[in-house]
Write an enzyme that holds these catalytic residues in place. Structure first.
Site, PDB file in Angstrom:
ATOM      1  N   ASP A  22     -21.906  23.193  -6.895  1.00  0.00           N
ATOM      2  CA  ASP A  22     -22.234  22.181  -5.890  1.00  0.00           C
ATOM      3  C   ASP A  22     -23.740  22.083  -5.654  1.00  0.00           C
ATOM      4  O   ASP A  22     -24.523  22.893  -6.162  1.00  0.00           O
ATOM      5  CB  ASP A  22     -21.553  22.512  -4.561  1.00  0.00           C
ATOM      6  N   TYR A  50     -19.251  35.346  -8.637  1.00  0.00           N
ATOM      7  CA  TYR A  50     -20.253  34.756  -7.755  1.00  0.00           C
ATOM      8  C   TYR A  50     -20.896  35.849  -6.909  1.00  0.00           C
ATOM      9  O   TYR A  50     -20.271  36.859  -6.584  1.00  0.00           O
ATOM     10  CB  TYR A  50     -19.617  33.724  -6.820  1.00  0.00           C
TER      11      TYR A  50
END
Length: 267
Positions: A51, A109
Site C-alpha cells: 500500500d 513483514y
C-alpha cells in the site's frame, strides 16, 4: 522468456506498488522502463501489492520478454533508469510456468515503532512514533496467540474481498529495540491492512486498554468493529518473500502447514 526481478524500495513517495490512474507507483516506474526497451507495454506481476507508504526490503516481480538480454544487463539497465528510492538487487531467468503470486508460499513483514518524549523528524516515514509507555511483555504475549491457522476477518479491512479470510501465521512477536520495538510477523499470506490492524491492537494491549486473553475471543467473533483501529502505513516493511516451501521449512520446521496459492490475495 520469463524474468524474475528482486527489488527494494522506500515507499514514502509512492501511492503503493500497483499502478494507479493518477500518481507515482512502483509498478509504473518499471513498466515505463520496460515499455521503452520493448517498444510496447509489458506488464509486471508482483509477489505482493504493498500500500501507499509501505516499504519493501525484499519484493519480487516477473515479466515475459523476447529480448535476449543477460540478467546482469537487465539489472544494470533498470538501475540506470530508476529513481533513488527503488533498487534492483538481483535478476534471474525462471521457468515459463513460474508465477510470482502463485509460487509465493509466505511473506514476512516488520513494523517499526520508536518511542520517546519527542518526535524525530528524521524518522518521518521510516518508523511510527508513539510517545506512550507500552508493556512490551504483554504485547508479545498477545502477539504469540496469533500464531497458527485462524480466520482473520476481525483483523483486516472491511474492504477485503476474498473468499477465505483464513491465514496461517508462523511467527508473530514483539522485539524490543534501542528506542522502541519491532513487530515481526510471518505468514502464508495477509489480508488487506491485516498487519496494520494487528499492530494497532497490540499497541492497545501495550497501553493496558486490551488484554492478551481477548485474542481467541476476537478471532472467534470475526467482527472488525471490535478491533476498530489501524496503525499508520509508515513503519511497515515487507521484509521477505518465500518463493519455495523449503525456505519456510528451513525457518519454521518440517511440521508447518504450507499453503499453495489458487487465487490472487489482497496483498
Amino acid at each position: 522468456m520469463r524474468i524474475l526481478v528482486k527489488i527494494s524500495y522506500q515507499g514514502s513517495n509512492f501511492l503503493g506498488f500497483q499502478i494507479q490512474q493518477h500518481g507515482r507507483t512502483v509498478q509504473q516506474q518499471f513498466e515505463k522502463i520496460l515499455k521503452r526497451m520493448h517498444k510496447r507495454h509489458v506488464r509486471i506481476h508482483p509477489s505482493s501489492r504493498t500500500d501507499r507508504g509501505v516499504h519493501a526490503i525484499e519484493q519480487y516481480f516477473h515479466f515475459d520478454t523476447e529480448l535476449n538480454i543477460a540478467p546482469d544487463k537487465w539489472q544494470y539497465a533498470m538501475n540506470s533508469a530508476l529513481p533513488d528510492d527503488i533498487y534492483v538487487n538481483e535478476v534471474s531467468i525462471v521457468d515459463d510456468d513460474f508465477h510470482c503470486r502463485y509460487d509465493c508460499v509466505g511473506k514476512r513483514y516488520r513494523y517499526k515503532v520508536y518511542q520517546g518524549k519527542h518526535r524525530d523528524v528524521f524518522m518521518s516515514g521510516l518508523k511510527t512514533f508513539y510517545a506512550d509507555s507500552l508493556d512490551l511483555e504483554k504485547m508479545n504475549e498477545a502477539a504469540q496467540q496469533f500464531i497458527g491457522t485462524h480466520d482473520f476477518t476481525g483483523f483486516c479491512s472491511q474492504k477485503t474481498e476474498v473468499e477465505s479470510k483464513e491465514r496461517t501465521l508462523y511467527q508473530s512477536e514483539i522485539i524490543k529495540t534501542e528506542n522502541g520495538f519491532d513487530y515481526i510477523v510471518t505468514g502464508s499470506g495477509f489480508l488487506y491492512n491485516m498487519v496494520r490492524v494487528l499492530v494497532a491492537f497490540l499497541i492497545e494491549v501495550g497501553k493496558g486498554k486490551r488484554q492478551p486473553e481477548e485474542v481467541p475471543i476476537l478471532l472467534e467473533a470475526k467482527d472488525r468493529k471490535q478491533v476498530p483501529f489501524t496503525a499508520p502505513a509508515e513503519g511497515l516493511y515487507l521484509e521477505k518473500i518465500y518463493l519455495a516451501p523449503q525456505e519456510l521449512i528451513n525457518d519454521f520446521g518440517p511440521d508447518i502447514k504450507i499453503h499453495r496459492k489458487k487465487s490472487l490475495e489482497n496483498d
